[in-house]
Design an enzyme around this catalytic site. Structure first.
Site, PDB file in Angstrom:
ATOM      1  N   CYS A  30       0.901  -1.340  -0.083  1.00 18.80           N
ATOM      2  CA  CYS A  30      -0.152   0.047   0.014  1.00 18.80           C
ATOM      3  C   CYS A  30       0.881   1.263  -0.052  1.00 18.80           C
ATOM      4  O   CYS A  30       1.576   1.499   1.022  1.00 18.80           O
ATOM      5  CB  CYS A  30      -0.897  -0.033   1.144  1.00 18.80           C
ATOM      6  SG  CYS A  30      -1.753   1.362   1.285  1.00 18.80           S
ATOM      7  N   CYS A  33       0.004   3.741   2.508  1.00 23.63           N
ATOM      8  CA  CYS A  33       0.424   3.420   3.751  1.00 23.63           C
ATOM      9  C   CYS A  33       1.730   3.776   4.185  1.00 23.63           C
ATOM     10  O   CYS A  33       2.039   4.294   5.215  1.00 23.63           O
ATOM     11  CB  CYS A  33       0.114   1.914   4.225  1.00 23.63           C
ATOM     12  SG  CYS A  33      -1.288   1.261   4.129  1.00 23.63           S
TER      13      CYS A  33
END
Length: 187
Positions: A30, A33
């Protein structure tokens, strides 16, 4: 600290009774993230002693992510007294993260409510129930008042109930039960 399904209860839920625990649900693949992580870490470190940052890899802990309704990442959830009290999904600016964390270190919604009731002198029975931790009794008293009041008085009682819901956490059994009863009474 990295948290898994095995240690989530002790490292997050139990610890959140001492101080707020912020959980970053993330995954290695991600990109957002990876952008949020250093900001969260820096801002949590700046508040060392007032919040704890925990990280949960959603790929390795799928049941935990499902249990907390994580459908998009990064998902950040703040726990107090074993309950989610605040959350956001996606990337926030450094100032947004700072504001999120700062809001956790102040008094809880319940603490603010109790102090407000003490200062104003209103709702002595509700205050007594809250001071002894009897949230069920406090909500019962407030719900009865909603049924018998109108206008601004009714709005004020609704605000007090919502503050108790915030203190308990939106997923708490009492919040769910009394929120339904409040909605039925109001509408």
């Amino acid at each position: 600290m990295d948290v898994t399904e095995e240690n989530f209860y002790s490292d997050v839920l139990e610890r959140s009774h001492e101080l707020p625990v912020v959980v970053d649900f993330w995954a290695d693949w991600c990109g957002p993230c990876k952008a949020l992580a250093p900001v969260l870490e820096r801002e949590a470190e700046a508040r060392s002693g007032s919040v704890v940052l925990a990280k949960v890899n959603v790929d390795a802990n799928q049941q935990l992510a499902a249990h907390y309704g994580v459908s998009g990442i990064p998902a950040v959830k703040a726990f107090r007294n074993g309950q989610v009290v605040s959350e956001f999904t996606g990337v926030l600016s450094a100032q947004g993260v700072a504001d999120f964390l700062d809001a956790l270190s102040g008094p809880t919604a319940g603490e603010r409510l109790v102090e407000e009731l003490r200062e104003s002198g209103e709702q002595p029975e509700v205050l007594a129930a809250l001071e002894t931790g009897d949230h069920d009794r406090a909500l019962e008293l407030l719900l009865e008042q909603v049924k018998s009041s109108n206008g601004e008085a009714r709005d004020r009682v609704r605000e007090l109930m919502v503050a108790v819901f915030d203190e308990l956490g939106q997923d708490h059994e009492l919040s769910s039960r009394y929120r339904r009863q409040l909605a039925t009474t109001l509408y």
